[in-house]
Design a protein around this motif. Structure first.
Motif, PDB file in Angstrom:
ATOM      1  N   GLY A 220      18.636  -0.630 -26.998  1.00  0.00           N
ATOM      2  CA  GLY A 220      17.923  -0.374 -28.240  1.00  0.00           C
ATOM      3  C   GLY A 220      16.492  -0.863 -28.243  1.00  0.00           C
ATOM      4  N   HIS A 221      16.073  -1.557 -27.192  1.00  0.00           N
ATOM      5  CA  HIS A 221      14.700  -2.052 -27.121  1.00  0.00           C
ATOM      6  C   HIS A 221      13.726  -0.918 -26.804  1.00  0.00           C
ATOM      7  CE1 HIS A 221      17.103  -5.723 -26.307  1.00  0.00           C
ATOM      8  NE2 HIS A 221      16.113  -6.345 -26.923  1.00  0.00           N
ATOM      9  N   SER A 222      12.547  -0.978 -27.402  1.00  0.00           N
ATOM     10  CA  SER A 222      11.471  -0.050 -27.074  1.00  0.00           C
ATOM     11  C   SER A 222      10.716  -0.587 -25.870  1.00  0.00           C
ATOM     12  CB  SER A 222      10.511   0.097 -28.260  1.00  0.00           C
ATOM     13  OG  SER A 222      11.169   0.676 -29.372  1.00  0.00           O
ATOM     14  N   ILE A 223      10.476   0.271 -24.882  1.00  0.00           N
ATOM     15  CA  ILE A 223       9.783  -0.128 -23.662  1.00  0.00           C
ATOM     16  C   ILE A 223       8.322   0.282 -23.767  1.00  0.00           C
ATOM     17  CG2 ILE A 223       9.739   0.012 -21.154  1.00  0.00           C
ATOM     18  CD1 ILE A 223      12.315  -1.202 -22.337  1.00  0.00           C
ATOM     19  N   HIS A 224       7.423  -0.703 -23.635  1.00  0.00           N
ATOM     20  CA  HIS A 224       5.991  -0.441 -23.772  1.00  0.00           C
ATOM     21  C   HIS A 224       5.258  -0.386 -22.435  1.00  0.00           C
ATOM     22  CE1 HIS A 224       6.482  -1.008 -28.061  1.00  0.00           C
ATOM     23  NE2 HIS A 224       7.046  -2.178 -27.839  1.00  0.00           N
ATOM     24  N   GLY A 225       5.822  -0.958 -21.398  1.00  0.00           N
ATOM     25  CA  GLY A 225       5.136  -0.934 -20.113  1.00  0.00           C
ATOM     26  C   GLY A 225       5.940  -1.625 -19.027  1.00  0.00           C
ATOM     27  N   LEU A 226       5.619  -1.290 -17.777  1.00  0.00           N
ATOM     28  CA  LEU A 226       6.265  -1.882 -16.605  1.00  0.00           C
ATOM     29  C   LEU A 226       5.197  -2.300 -15.602  1.00  0.00           C
ATOM     30  CD1 LEU A 226       9.056   0.802 -16.030  1.00  0.00           C
ATOM     31  CD2 LEU A 226       9.436  -1.509 -16.895  1.00  0.00           C
ATOM     32  N   GLU A 227       5.477  -3.372 -14.876  1.00  0.00           N
ATOM     33  CA  GLU A 227       4.606  -3.829 -13.799  1.00  0.00           C
ATOM     34  C   GLU A 227       5.472  -4.180 -12.597  1.00  0.00           C
ATOM     35  OE1 GLU A 227       1.370  -6.101 -16.745  1.00  0.00           O
ATOM     36  OE2 GLU A 227       2.251  -7.151 -15.022  1.00  0.00           O
ATOM     37  N   LEU A 228       4.917  -4.050 -11.401  1.00  0.00           N
ATOM     38  CA  LEU A 228       5.671  -4.394 -10.195  1.00  0.00           C
ATOM     39  C   LEU A 228       4.731  -4.963  -9.143  1.00  0.00           C
ATOM     40  CD1 LEU A 228       8.572  -4.051  -8.779  1.00  0.00           C
ATOM     41  CD2 LEU A 228       7.453  -2.185  -7.559  1.00  0.00           C
ATOM     42  N   ILE A 229       5.128  -6.084  -8.552  1.00  0.00           N
ATOM     43  CA  ILE A 229       4.386  -6.655  -7.429  1.00  0.00           C
ATOM     44  C   ILE A 229       5.380  -7.166  -6.393  1.00  0.00           C
ATOM     45  CG2 ILE A 229       2.359  -7.273  -8.797  1.00  0.00           C
ATOM     46  CD1 ILE A 229       4.407 -10.136  -7.583  1.00  0.00           C
ATOM     47  N   ALA A 230       4.878  -7.374  -5.173  1.00  0.00           N
ATOM     48  CA  ALA A 230       5.669  -7.988  -4.107  1.00  0.00           C
ATOM     49  C   ALA A 230       4.797  -9.037  -3.434  1.00  0.00           C
ATOM     50  CB  ALA A 230       6.134  -6.944  -3.094  1.00  0.00           C
ATOM     51  N   PHE A 231       5.419 -10.130  -2.985  1.00  0.00           N
ATOM     52  CA  PHE A 231       4.653 -11.181  -2.331  1.00  0.00           C
ATOM     53  C   PHE A 231       5.497 -11.869  -1.269  1.00  0.00           C
ATOM     54  CE2 PHE A 231       6.888 -13.213  -5.779  1.00  0.00           C
ATOM     55  CZ  PHE A 231       7.202 -14.497  -5.341  1.00  0.00           C
ATOM     56  N   HIS A 232       4.810 -12.424  -0.289  1.00  0.00           N
ATOM     57  CA  HIS A 232       5.453 -13.182   0.779  1.00  0.00           C
ATOM     58  C   HIS A 232       5.457 -14.658   0.413  1.00  0.00           C
ATOM     59  CE1 HIS A 232       5.448 -15.150   4.872  1.00  0.00           C
ATOM     60  NE2 HIS A 232       6.490 -14.338   4.973  1.00  0.00           N
ATOM     61  N   ARG A 233       6.376 -15.409   0.977  1.00  0.00           N
ATOM     62  CA  ARG A 233       6.497 -16.830   0.635  1.00  0.00           C
ATOM     63  C   ARG A 233       5.250 -17.636   0.977  1.00  0.00           C
ATOM     64  NH1 ARG A 233      11.289 -18.060   5.019  1.00  0.00           N
ATOM     65  NH2 ARG A 233      10.087 -17.685   6.931  1.00  0.00           N
ATOM     66  N   SER A 234       4.386 -17.095   1.856  1.00  0.00           N
ATOM     67  CA  SER A 234       3.129 -17.768   2.180  1.00  0.00           C
ATOM     68  C   SER A 234       2.101 -17.618   1.068  1.00  0.00           C
ATOM     69  CB  SER A 234       2.550 -17.210   3.483  1.00  0.00           C
ATOM     70  OG  SER A 234       2.221 -15.836   3.338  1.00  0.00           O
ATOM     71  N   GLY A 235       2.389 -16.739   0.104  1.00  0.00           N
ATOM     72  CA  GLY A 235       1.496 -16.549  -1.029  1.00  0.00           C
ATOM     73  C   GLY A 235       0.695 -15.267  -0.994  1.00  0.00           C
ATOM     74  N   VAL A 236       0.727 -14.524   0.112  1.00  0.00           N
ATOM     75  CA  VAL A 236      -0.044 -13.283   0.200  1.00  0.00           C
ATOM     76  C   VAL A 236       0.713 -12.138  -0.464  1.00  0.00           C
ATOM     77  CG1 VAL A 236      -1.234 -13.988   2.290  1.00  0.00           C
ATOM     78  CG2 VAL A 236       0.910 -12.719   2.473  1.00  0.00           C
ATOM     79  N   GLY A 237      -0.042 -11.184  -1.006  1.00  0.00           N
ATOM     80  CA  GLY A 237       0.567 -10.032  -1.639  1.00  0.00           C
ATOM     81  C   GLY A 237       0.992  -8.991  -0.619  1.00  0.00           C
ATOM     82  N   ILE A 238       2.042  -8.245  -0.952  1.00  0.00           N
ATOM     83  CA  ILE A 238       2.548  -7.167  -0.111  1.00  0.00           C
ATOM     84  C   ILE A 238       2.413  -5.859  -0.887  1.00  0.00           C
ATOM     85  CG2 ILE A 238       4.524  -6.273   1.174  1.00  0.00           C
ATOM     86  CD1 ILE A 238       3.399  -8.952   2.235  1.00  0.00           C
ATOM     87  N   ASN A 239       1.855  -4.852  -0.249  1.00  0.00           N
ATOM     88  CA  ASN A 239       1.600  -3.570  -0.898  1.00  0.00           C
ATOM     89  C   ASN A 239       2.882  -2.742  -0.950  1.00  0.00           C
ATOM     90  OD1 ASN A 239      -0.059  -1.781  -2.198  1.00  0.00           O
ATOM     91  ND2 ASN A 239      -1.181  -1.118  -0.377  1.00  0.00           N
ATOM     92  N   VAL A 240       3.311  -2.357  -2.136  1.00  0.00           N
ATOM     93  CA  VAL A 240       4.527  -1.559  -2.297  1.00  0.00           C
ATOM     94  C   VAL A 240       4.161  -0.078  -2.309  1.00  0.00           C
ATOM     95  CG1 VAL A 240       6.520  -1.063  -3.758  1.00  0.00           C
ATOM     96  CG2 VAL A 240       5.650  -3.409  -3.582  1.00  0.00           C
ATOM     97  N   ILE A 241       4.876   0.704  -1.493  1.00  0.00           N
ATOM     98  CA  ILE A 241       4.691   2.148  -1.423  1.00  0.00           C
ATOM     99  C   ILE A 241       6.024   2.809  -1.761  1.00  0.00           C
ATOM    100  CG2 ILE A 241       3.805   4.059  -0.043  1.00  0.00           C
ATOM    101  CD1 ILE A 241       1.916   1.607  -0.189  1.00  0.00           C
ATOM    102  N   PHE A 242       6.035   3.708  -2.728  1.00  0.00           N
ATOM    103  CA  PHE A 242       7.257   4.412  -3.101  1.00  0.00           C
ATOM    104  C   PHE A 242       7.344   5.713  -2.310  1.00  0.00           C
ATOM    105  CE2 PHE A 242       6.184   1.965  -6.983  1.00  0.00           C
ATOM    106  CZ  PHE A 242       7.273   1.114  -6.953  1.00  0.00           C
ATOM    107  N   VAL A 243       8.471   5.919  -1.621  1.00  0.00           N
ATOM    108  CA  VAL A 243       8.606   7.065  -0.728  1.00  0.00           C
ATOM    109  C   VAL A 243       9.794   7.942  -1.114  1.00  0.00           C
ATOM    110  CG1 VAL A 243       7.509   5.844   1.185  1.00  0.00           C
ATOM    111  CG2 VAL A 243       9.999   5.734   0.924  1.00  0.00           C
ATOM    112  N   ASP A 244       9.719   9.214  -0.677  1.00  0.00           N
ATOM    113  CA  ASP A 244      10.803  10.156  -0.934  1.00  0.00           C
ATOM    114  C   ASP A 244      11.805  10.126   0.214  1.00  0.00           C
ATOM    115  OD1 ASP A 244       9.652  11.598   1.166  1.00  0.00           O
ATOM    116  OD2 ASP A 244       8.671  13.050  -0.160  1.00  0.00           O
ATOM    117  N   GLU A 245      12.747  11.085   0.217  1.00  0.00           N
ATOM    118  CA  GLU A 245      13.802  11.087   1.227  1.00  0.00           C
ATOM    119  C   GLU A 245      13.276  11.355   2.637  1.00  0.00           C
ATOM    120  OE1 GLU A 245      13.421  15.123  -0.672  1.00  0.00           O
ATOM    121  OE2 GLU A 245      13.608  13.041  -1.365  1.00  0.00           O
ATOM    122  N   GLU A 246      12.058  11.859   2.747  1.00  0.00           N
ATOM    123  CA  GLU A 246      11.458  12.098   4.057  1.00  0.00           C
ATOM    124  C   GLU A 246      10.556  10.948   4.505  1.00  0.00           C
ATOM    125  OE1 GLU A 246       9.472  15.833   3.916  1.00  0.00           O
ATOM    126  OE2 GLU A 246      11.315  16.991   3.638  1.00  0.00           O
TER     127      GLU A 246
END
Length: 260
Positions: A220-246
């Motif tokens: 029943g909650h209204s969704i206003h926005g989403l965010e997504l990040i990935a990071f390594h334990r060393s503190g650096v960011g990891i770039n997320v790429i969304f891919v299809d079945e190919e």
């Protein structure tokens, strides 16, 4: 197949990932259907946090042309476990508040290795947890939990209402990566958009909150926005790429490389 709204969101996110590639030292490729599962689990569990264990498919390496396109000048090889392999599966392993969600139920731990693997003490390569009504930025506790992760940690932030005792917390520093956020729309335009809404959507405006709304969660909650990040334990960011079945990114080919 994923729903149209999510495919568009992933295309936009990938385009931003390409533009920001010099800010990252490695990438993580996630299939669209797995992201769809993560979003569904998140919405079904509001206002709680969830913890998801993620495993790669070693038989599905990144496509060379995709890696080359998204590779920054400071790219590092062999930074984390599972690097270079597309994510293969995800499992919802816990639900709770920010203090308890990282402690796994006994059925998800390996017993013998629990102490050496930290509070999570389990067998998954990557981990994702949600930030209800908070940006997808690692907290101190998140950074501590990540020290036992062999792969990378991901955070899915979700802005929703009614917030109850958890209003959106925005006073935090860090790189923000929006995944989905609707522009302001009028009531008439919202009605006309009904045919393209995912099954959990209801309408664009709630009675007590006039912010743009992506849709309604099963809770029943209204969704206003989403965010997504990935990071390594060393503190650096990891770039997320969304891919299809190919193994190709949603939005491929991008305008910049399609004209070359």
């Amino acid at each position: 197949m994923v729903e149209e709204w999510l495919a568009r969101a992933m295309s936009d996110y990938n385009r931003a990932s390409l533009e920001k590639k010099e800010s990252y030292v490695a990438s993580l490729h996630m299939p669209g259907p797995i992201l769809a599962d993560l979003v569904d689990w998140c919405f079904q569990s509001l206002p709680d946090e969830i913890l998801v264990g993620i495993e790669v498919d070693n038989s599905k390496p990144h496509r060379d042309e995709v890696d080359e396109l998204f590779k920054g000048a400071d790219h590092r090889h062999g930074l984390f476990a599972g690097q270079g392999s597309i994510i293969g599966e995800a499992h919802l392993v816990n639900r709770g508040d920010s203090y308890s969600v990282h402690h796994l139920p006994e059925e998800w731990t390996d017993g013998l290795f629990t102490e050496s693997r930290g509070a999570r003490g389990a067998r998954f390569t990557h981990w994702l947890h949600t930030h209800p009504n908070a940006p997808a930025i690692p907290s101190g506790a998140d950074a501590d939990a990540a020290q036992s992760t062999e792969g990378v940690d991901l955070i899915l932030g979700v802005d929703f209402s009614p917030a109850g005792p958890l209003p959106w917390y925005d006073d935090i520093e860090g790189e923000r990566r929006p995944l989905a956020k609707d522009e302001q729309k009028g009531e008439k335009e919202a009605e006309n958009a009904g045919a393209n809404r995912p099954r959990w959507r209801s309408r664009f405006f709630g009675r007590s909150d006039r912010r743009p709304v992506l849709g309604k969660a099963p809770t029943g909650h209204s969704i206003h926005g989403l965010e997504l990040i990935a990071f390594h334990r060393s503190g650096v960011g990891i770039n997320v790429i969304f891919v299809d079945e190919e193994g190709l990114p949603y939005g491929w080919p991008f305008q910049s490389d399609a004209t070359e």
